[in-house]
Design an enzyme around this catalytic site. Structure first.
Site, PDB file in Angstrom:
ATOM      1  N   CYS A   1       1.188  -0.873  -0.403  1.00  0.00           N
ATOM      2  CA  CYS A   1      -0.187  -0.128   0.166  1.00  0.00           C
ATOM      3  C   CYS A   1       0.770   1.531  -0.094  1.00  0.00           C
ATOM      4  O   CYS A   1       0.383   1.953  -0.753  1.00  0.00           O
ATOM      5  CB  CYS A   1      -1.012  -0.082   1.028  1.00  0.00           C
ATOM      6  SG  CYS A   1      -2.303  -1.617   1.395  1.00  0.00           S
TER       7      CYS A   1
ATOM      8  N   HIS B   1      -2.703   7.317   2.331  1.00  0.00           N
ATOM      9  CA  HIS B   1      -3.747   5.979   1.860  1.00  0.00           C
ATOM     10  C   HIS B   1      -5.186   5.471   2.811  1.00  0.00           C
ATOM     11  O   HIS B   1      -5.330   5.864   3.737  1.00  0.00           O
ATOM     12  CB  HIS B   1      -2.486   4.490   2.725  1.00  0.00           C
ATOM     13  CG  HIS B   1      -2.498   3.103   2.178  1.00  0.00           C
ATOM     14  ND1 HIS B   1      -3.704   2.851   1.282  1.00  0.00           N
ATOM     15  CD2 HIS B   1      -3.232   2.087   2.714  1.00  0.00           C
ATOM     16  CE1 HIS B   1      -3.893   2.085   0.627  1.00  0.00           C
ATOM     17  NE2 HIS B   1      -3.428   1.076   1.987  1.00  0.00           N
TER      18      HIS B   1
ATOM     19  N   ASN C   1     -10.104  -0.329   0.059  1.00  0.00           N
ATOM     20  CA  ASN C   1      -8.631  -0.293   0.032  1.00  0.00           C
ATOM     21  C   ASN C   1      -7.807  -0.703  -1.574  1.00  0.00           C
ATOM     22  O   ASN C   1      -7.853  -1.672  -1.634  1.00  0.00           O
ATOM     23  CB  ASN C   1      -7.919  -0.820   1.157  1.00  0.00           C
ATOM     24  CG  ASN C   1      -6.932  -1.089   1.328  1.00  0.00           C
ATOM     25  OD1 ASN C   1      -6.063  -0.064   0.621  1.00  0.00           O
ATOM     26  ND2 ASN C   1      -5.887  -1.430   2.618  1.00  0.00           N
TER      27      ASN C   1
END
Ligand code: UT7
Length: 326
Positions: free
Chosen positions: A113, A253, A283
């Site tokens: 990520c 993020h 996500n």
């Protein structure tokens, strides 16, 4: 000093939408649980043929259009991804093919990520050496292909998409990427990992290997995510002697609304200064920051001269922050 500047941003999301109501039909979950525990309402799911490289190429085209550049102007393509189309070639090489970016060399970077802030940091090193370079920095994922759709702990969290930036150099010392700091801690990898596809190296597969799915000790990852992103942000602010109150927008993020609220609280930042779109997309790993950056840019949430912070945390563990003067 030559600084990395952003010439254009772009993003692409698959058209297929999966709502929390849809997930209720698939696993033992509820819209109420997902919304209160994560803030996620919808996520986008790639259809057959909508590979990571296709989403990445489409996002790149949008960024090139904004930058008024053609594919042949690009010298380098770097893609942050943990879901490349194939083991080999890299996703970046397939993007190069798709765009006919004949003057570019291409590579992937796996920092989960944190992929986009890692890619930016690498691009900056090239720009410092040759500020005339035009680099496509991309974060792209099709995580829907790597989640276990029977595991409610993970399948409700992730989505697909891609975001891109065209970057180059500027001799103007007052704008562009002012500071970037990356961190890793491989000793904690077992809290968040994805087995490799079966290979000759069977010993590298975890004992509970039941497919190459994402596995996560969510509660532990949560705590590390908040503390690590805070630490990375404070690091770049201190290096540039910038007070947190001067930041116009934080683009973090997008993993969990509670992580972002907790981060804002610890930093003493008003929640309006934290960009959030995870309700729409879930996500999207390395794609989440460049998608959010593109949306914020196109919505006019970032103005020339604004101080903008990017921060990420992900598998590895990896984490980092980038401070921009837009
Ligand atoms: O992007 C990379 C970094 N990733 C992250 O930053 C993610 C970090 N972690 C998180 O966002 C959160 O930890 C999660 C959203 C993954 C989980 O939220 P949580 O509040 O930490 O829940 P939990 O894992 O402690 O689970 C609480 C309960 C459990 O039930 P019991 O054992 O208490 O009876 C789970 O089985 O919630 C249950 N649960 C669910 N229930 C309904 C877990 N997933 C679901 C679900 N629907 N989808």
């Amino acid at each position: 000093m030559n600084r990395l500047i952003v010439l254009g941003t772009g993003s692409t999301l698959p058209t297929k939408v999966l709502s929390n109501a849809g997930l209720e039909q698939m696993v033992d979950t509820s819209d109420e649980w997902i919304t209160t525990r994560t803030g996620i309402k919808f996520r986008r799911i790639a259809s057959v043929g909508e590979h990571t490289s296709k989403l990445a190429s489409s996002a790149a085209r949008n960024a090139l259009e904004m930058a008024h550049l053609g594919s042949a102007d690009i010298n380098m393509i770097i893609v942050g991804t943990i879901t490349p189309d194939m083991g080999m070639p890299s996703c970046a090489c397939l993007v190069q093919k798709e765009l006919s970016a004949v003057n570019a060399f291409a590579l992937d970077l796996n920092a989960a990520c944190s992929g986009f802030v890692y890619c930016l940091d690498v691009a900056e090193k090239y720009i410092k050496v040759d500020p005339s370079m035009k680099i496509l920095v991309i974060g792209a994922e099709t995580l829907s292909s790597r989640v276990n759709w029977e595991d409610r702990n993970t399948c409700v969290l992730f989505g697909d998409g891609a975001g891109a930036c065209v970057v180059s150099g500027s001799a103007d010392d007052h704008r562009g990427l002012l500071a970037s700091k990356l961190f890793s801690d491989g000793s904690l990898y077992k809290l968040l990992y994805m087995d490799s596809a079966p290979s000759m190296n069977k010993d590298l597969l975890s004992k509970d290997h039941d497919g190459s799915y994402i596995k996560m000790a969510g509660r532990d990852v949560f705590k590390y995510a908040v503390r690590s992103m805070e630490m990375a942000i404070l690091n770049v602010l201190e290096r540039e002697q910038v007070p947190i109150d001067d930041i116009a927008l934080i683009i973090p993020h997008q993993a969990n609304i509670r992580i972002l609220k907790s981060l804002a609280e610890r930093l003493g930042v008003a929640s309006e200064k934290v960009y959030i779109n995870l309700d729409k997309y879930g996500n999207t790993s390395a794609a989440s920051i460049p998608i959010a950056l593109d949306e914020a840019n196109r919505e006019g949430r970032i103005k020339p001269g604004d101080l903008v912070l990017l921060c990420a945390f992900g598998g590895g563990f990896t984490w980092g922050a980038s401070l921009f003067r837009w």
